[in-house]
Scaffold this active site. Structure first.
Site, short mmCIF file in Angstrom:
data_model
loop_
_atom_site.label_atom_id
_atom_site.label_comp_id
_atom_site.label_asym_id
_atom_site.label_seq_id
_atom_site.Cartn_x
_atom_site.Cartn_y
_atom_site.Cartn_z
CB ILE A 15 85.08 -16.22 -67.17
CG1 ILE A 15 86.25 -16.14 -66.48
CG2 ILE A 15 84.02 -15.40 -66.58
CD1 ILE A 15 86.87 -15.08 -66.37
CG PHE A 16 78.67 -19.73 -68.62
CD1 PHE A 16 78.73 -19.81 -70.17
CD2 PHE A 16 77.65 -19.51 -67.90
CE1 PHE A 16 77.34 -19.96 -70.47
CE2 PHE A 16 76.26 -19.57 -68.48
CZ PHE A 16 76.15 -19.71 -69.89
N GLY A 17 79.60 -16.13 -69.24
CA GLY A 17 78.77 -15.25 -69.05
C GLY A 17 77.55 -15.32 -69.73
CE1 TYR A 18 73.30 -15.01 -65.10
CE2 TYR A 18 75.25 -15.95 -64.92
CZ TYR A 18 74.31 -15.34 -64.35
OH TYR A 18 74.19 -14.95 -63.13
N GLY A 19 74.76 -12.80 -69.12
CA GLY A 19 74.20 -11.60 -68.97
C GLY A 19 74.92 -10.53 -69.97
CB SER A 20 75.94 -7.10 -69.19
OG SER A 20 76.99 -7.26 -68.30
CD GLU A 95 79.51 -9.66 -63.44
OE1 GLU A 95 78.23 -9.80 -62.90
OE2 GLU A 95 79.36 -8.98 -64.65
#
Length: 202
Positions: A15-20, A95
């Protein structure tokens, strides 16, 4: 694309996260890597009426816009076994339900070149979402972030934490959009800080 369709038959999922998610995933995972995805640009174009804003004053949070020459840095988390269902159930609320994000699969490339690239699930909010705000000037975005607050906290905290992640985890990357908004937002607060310091020393 529904997460349930993506995980069918899988014993592992990235799982790719780019915010919080880069500093607060809040789900159990086996391991994580800092890295990037190509073909997407991170922008403060999505409205948030829950975590960092309200119905009356929506905050500004990041989403991804497709752009051929762009890349976005963040963190990919590997979940395995029962962690897959648990993490997706949690992220669906965080999300999708509260944030308005949908899902896609992207290629994630770790910063550590000894690690292979992997397919990762990413949450993206598009312009057909009712809380999508779209483009605005740097000063307009900063002014909005400076005054908004949601159930998770202040919108400016979100901005500053994301900028801090970029400087600590990939200092060679110049995220112009992010850093220009950070600079404009801090400029709004600078007179207030100076006035407070003056009162303390007076």
């Amino acid at each position: 694309m529904k997460p349930q369709d993506i995980i069918a038959g899988k014993s592992s999922l990235w799982i790719f996260g780019y915010g919080s998610l880069v500093w607060k995933p809040d789900f159990k995972h086996k391991r994580s890597h800092v890295g990037f995805i190509r073909g997407y640009k991170r922008l403060f174009w999505h409205g948030d009426t829950f975590h960092r804003g309200s119905d009356e004053m929506p905050g500004r949070v990041v989403t991804l816009l497709e752009e051929d020459d762009a890349c976005t840095w963040g963190v990919a988390f590997e979940v395995t076994g029962s962690q897959i269902e648990e993490s997706l159930a949690y992220l669906n609320i965080r999300e999708a339900v509260r944030g308005g994000y949908g899902t896609r699969m992207v290629e994630f490339i770790p910063r550590d070149e000894s690690q292979p690239s992997v397919q990762a699930l990413v949450y993206i909010a598009t312009e057909d979402n009712p809380t999508y705000l779209g483009p605005a000037s740097t000063d307009e975005i900063a002014a909005q972030i400076a005054v908004c607050k949601g159930k998770t906290g202040y919108n400016i905290e979100y901005l500053l934490r994301l900028a801090e992640f970029m400087r600590q985890s990939c200092p060679e990357v110049d995220d112009t959009h992010l850093f220009s908004i950070e600079k404009a937002c801090l400029a709004i607060f600078k007179p207030l800080l100076l006035a407070a310091q003056h009162r303390v020393t007076a």
